[in-house]
Write a protein that holds these residues in place. Sequence first.
Motif, PDB file in Angstrom:
ATOM      1  N   MET A 127      38.896 -47.404 -14.657  1.00  0.00           N
ATOM      2  CA  MET A 127      39.732 -46.276 -14.313  1.00  0.00           C
ATOM      3  C   MET A 127      39.092 -44.965 -14.780  1.00  0.00           C
ATOM      4  SD  MET A 127      42.414 -45.852 -12.722  1.00  0.00           S
ATOM      5  CE  MET A 127      43.907 -45.022 -12.490  1.00  0.00           C
ATOM      6  N   LYS A 128      38.426 -45.007 -15.925  1.00  0.00           N
ATOM      7  CA  LYS A 128      37.807 -43.810 -16.468  1.00  0.00           C
ATOM      8  C   LYS A 128      36.725 -43.274 -15.528  1.00  0.00           C
ATOM      9  CE  LYS A 128      35.749 -42.095 -20.694  1.00  0.00           C
ATOM     10  NZ  LYS A 128      35.236 -42.438 -22.007  1.00  0.00           N
ATOM     11  N   TRP A 129      35.967 -44.184 -14.917  1.00  0.00           N
ATOM     12  CA  TRP A 129      34.910 -43.788 -13.997  1.00  0.00           C
ATOM     13  C   TRP A 129      35.492 -43.096 -12.770  1.00  0.00           C
ATOM     14  CZ3 TRP A 129      33.263 -45.009  -9.017  1.00  0.00           C
ATOM     15  CH2 TRP A 129      31.977 -44.614  -8.710  1.00  0.00           C
ATOM     16  N   LYS A 130      36.600 -43.632 -12.250  1.00  0.00           N
ATOM     17  CA  LYS A 130      37.245 -43.052 -11.068  1.00  0.00           C
ATOM     18  C   LYS A 130      37.763 -41.646 -11.387  1.00  0.00           C
ATOM     19  CE  LYS A 130      40.807 -44.002  -7.655  1.00  0.00           C
ATOM     20  NZ  LYS A 130      41.894 -44.906  -7.272  1.00  0.00           N
ATOM     21  N   ARG A 131      38.362 -41.490 -12.529  1.00  0.00           N
ATOM     22  CA  ARG A 131      38.898 -40.186 -12.937  1.00  0.00           C
ATOM     23  C   ARG A 131      37.774 -39.171 -13.121  1.00  0.00           C
ATOM     24  NH1 ARG A 131      43.675 -38.396 -16.205  1.00  0.00           N
ATOM     25  NH2 ARG A 131      42.951 -36.571 -17.339  1.00  0.00           N
ATOM     26  N   ARG A 132      36.697 -39.606 -13.739  1.00  0.00           N
ATOM     27  CA  ARG A 132      35.560 -38.710 -13.970  1.00  0.00           C
ATOM     28  C   ARG A 132      34.904 -38.284 -12.658  1.00  0.00           C
ATOM     29  NH1 ARG A 132      31.608 -39.968 -18.702  1.00  0.00           N
ATOM     30  NH2 ARG A 132      33.413 -39.151 -19.757  1.00  0.00           N
ATOM     31  N   SER A 133      34.725 -39.215 -11.724  1.00  0.00           N
ATOM     32  CA  SER A 133      34.127 -38.843 -10.444  1.00  0.00           C
ATOM     33  C   SER A 133      35.031 -37.896  -9.657  1.00  0.00           C
ATOM     34  CB  SER A 133      33.758 -40.077  -9.623  1.00  0.00           C
ATOM     35  OG  SER A 133      34.849 -40.922  -9.467  1.00  0.00           O
ATOM     36  N   LYS A 134      36.337 -38.100  -9.744  1.00  0.00           N
ATOM     37  CA  LYS A 134      37.279 -37.199  -9.083  1.00  0.00           C
ATOM     38  C   LYS A 134      37.176 -35.800  -9.698  1.00  0.00           C
ATOM     39  CE  LYS A 134      42.148 -36.828  -7.847  1.00  0.00           C
ATOM     40  NZ  LYS A 134      43.475 -37.441  -7.967  1.00  0.00           N
ATOM     41  N   ARG A 139      35.448 -30.226  -9.156  1.00  0.00           N
ATOM     42  CA  ARG A 139      34.628 -29.144  -9.704  1.00  0.00           C
ATOM     43  C   ARG A 139      33.585 -28.672  -8.686  1.00  0.00           C
ATOM     44  NH1 ARG A 139      31.503 -28.989 -15.467  1.00  0.00           N
ATOM     45  NH2 ARG A 139      30.946 -26.820 -15.274  1.00  0.00           N
ATOM     46  N   LEU A 140      32.982 -29.616  -7.988  1.00  0.00           N
ATOM     47  CA  LEU A 140      31.983 -29.268  -6.977  1.00  0.00           C
ATOM     48  C   LEU A 140      32.606 -28.470  -5.835  1.00  0.00           C
ATOM     49  CD1 LEU A 140      29.064 -29.653  -5.874  1.00  0.00           C
ATOM     50  CD2 LEU A 140      29.912 -31.701  -4.740  1.00  0.00           C
ATOM     51  N   PHE A 141      33.742 -28.929  -5.328  1.00  0.00           N
ATOM     52  CA  PHE A 141      34.351 -28.260  -4.183  1.00  0.00           C
ATOM     53  C   PHE A 141      35.054 -26.952  -4.554  1.00  0.00           C
ATOM     54  CE2 PHE A 141      33.560 -32.245  -2.064  1.00  0.00           C
ATOM     55  CZ  PHE A 141      33.176 -31.803  -0.807  1.00  0.00           C
ATOM     56  N   ARG A 142      35.287 -26.707  -5.838  1.00  0.00           N
ATOM     57  CA  ARG A 142      35.879 -25.442  -6.265  1.00  0.00           C
ATOM     58  C   ARG A 142      34.838 -24.365  -6.561  1.00  0.00           C
ATOM     59  NH1 ARG A 142      40.701 -26.918 -10.478  1.00  0.00           N
ATOM     60  NH2 ARG A 142      42.192 -27.606  -8.939  1.00  0.00           N
ATOM     61  N   LEU A 143      33.588 -24.690  -6.448  1.00  0.00           N
ATOM     62  CA  LEU A 143      32.546 -23.707  -6.730  1.00  0.00           C
ATOM     63  C   LEU A 143      32.707 -22.483  -5.830  1.00  0.00           C
ATOM     64  CD1 LEU A 143      29.407 -25.993  -7.087  1.00  0.00           C
ATOM     65  CD2 LEU A 143      30.624 -24.801  -8.900  1.00  0.00           C
ATOM     66  N   LYS A 144      32.490 -21.320  -6.393  1.00  0.00           N
ATOM     67  CA  LYS A 144      32.636 -20.065  -5.653  1.00  0.00           C
ATOM     68  C   LYS A 144      31.383 -19.697  -4.863  1.00  0.00           C
ATOM     69  CE  LYS A 144      36.704 -19.054  -7.366  1.00  0.00           C
ATOM     70  NZ  LYS A 144      37.745 -19.845  -6.788  1.00  0.00           N
TER      71      LYS A 144
END
Length: 155
Positions: free
Chosen positions: A1-8, A13-18
């Motif tokens: 579960m930790k891996w799934k949360r981290r990848s999300k 973070r990637l898609f919020r880049l300005k």
Amino acid sequence: MKWKRRSKYYLVRLFRLKASPHQVAMGMALGFVPNWFPTFGIGPVLSAGIAKAAKVNLIAAVIGGFIGAPLWPFFFLLNYKVGSLFHPKPSKVTGIQEVEYLEAVNDTVDSWHSGSVQFLEGALINAFISSIIIYFIVYFLFKKYRIPILTKIRY
């Protein structure tokens, strides 16, 4: 579960880049390049250095560097396969199960007769082709689907 949360988390973070889609796509593409070479664990650092030198998005480059790290044995094999297309000499590496990291790197670096020319040519060709493909995929995703992807990822 930790891996799934981290990848999300990293996807958000990637898609919020300005940054512009071009900056993010170039960062991801150039950040992925060190994955084709034996970097001995410093691939993400090299990705960051390449991003700084090319003045592209640093976060996207580091994410690109981390994406390919688990796929190293497959990339290693693919480098030999692509490089052997241009050389008649058979490759020492024929399957993923035969890739032993230290032995393969020693054989590659030790001498030009051990297949390092095949490996390096394959790595350069693979890095070039994968960079172009990654650039267009990421650019398209950011240009057209940035907002819908962020909306879906949040929930």
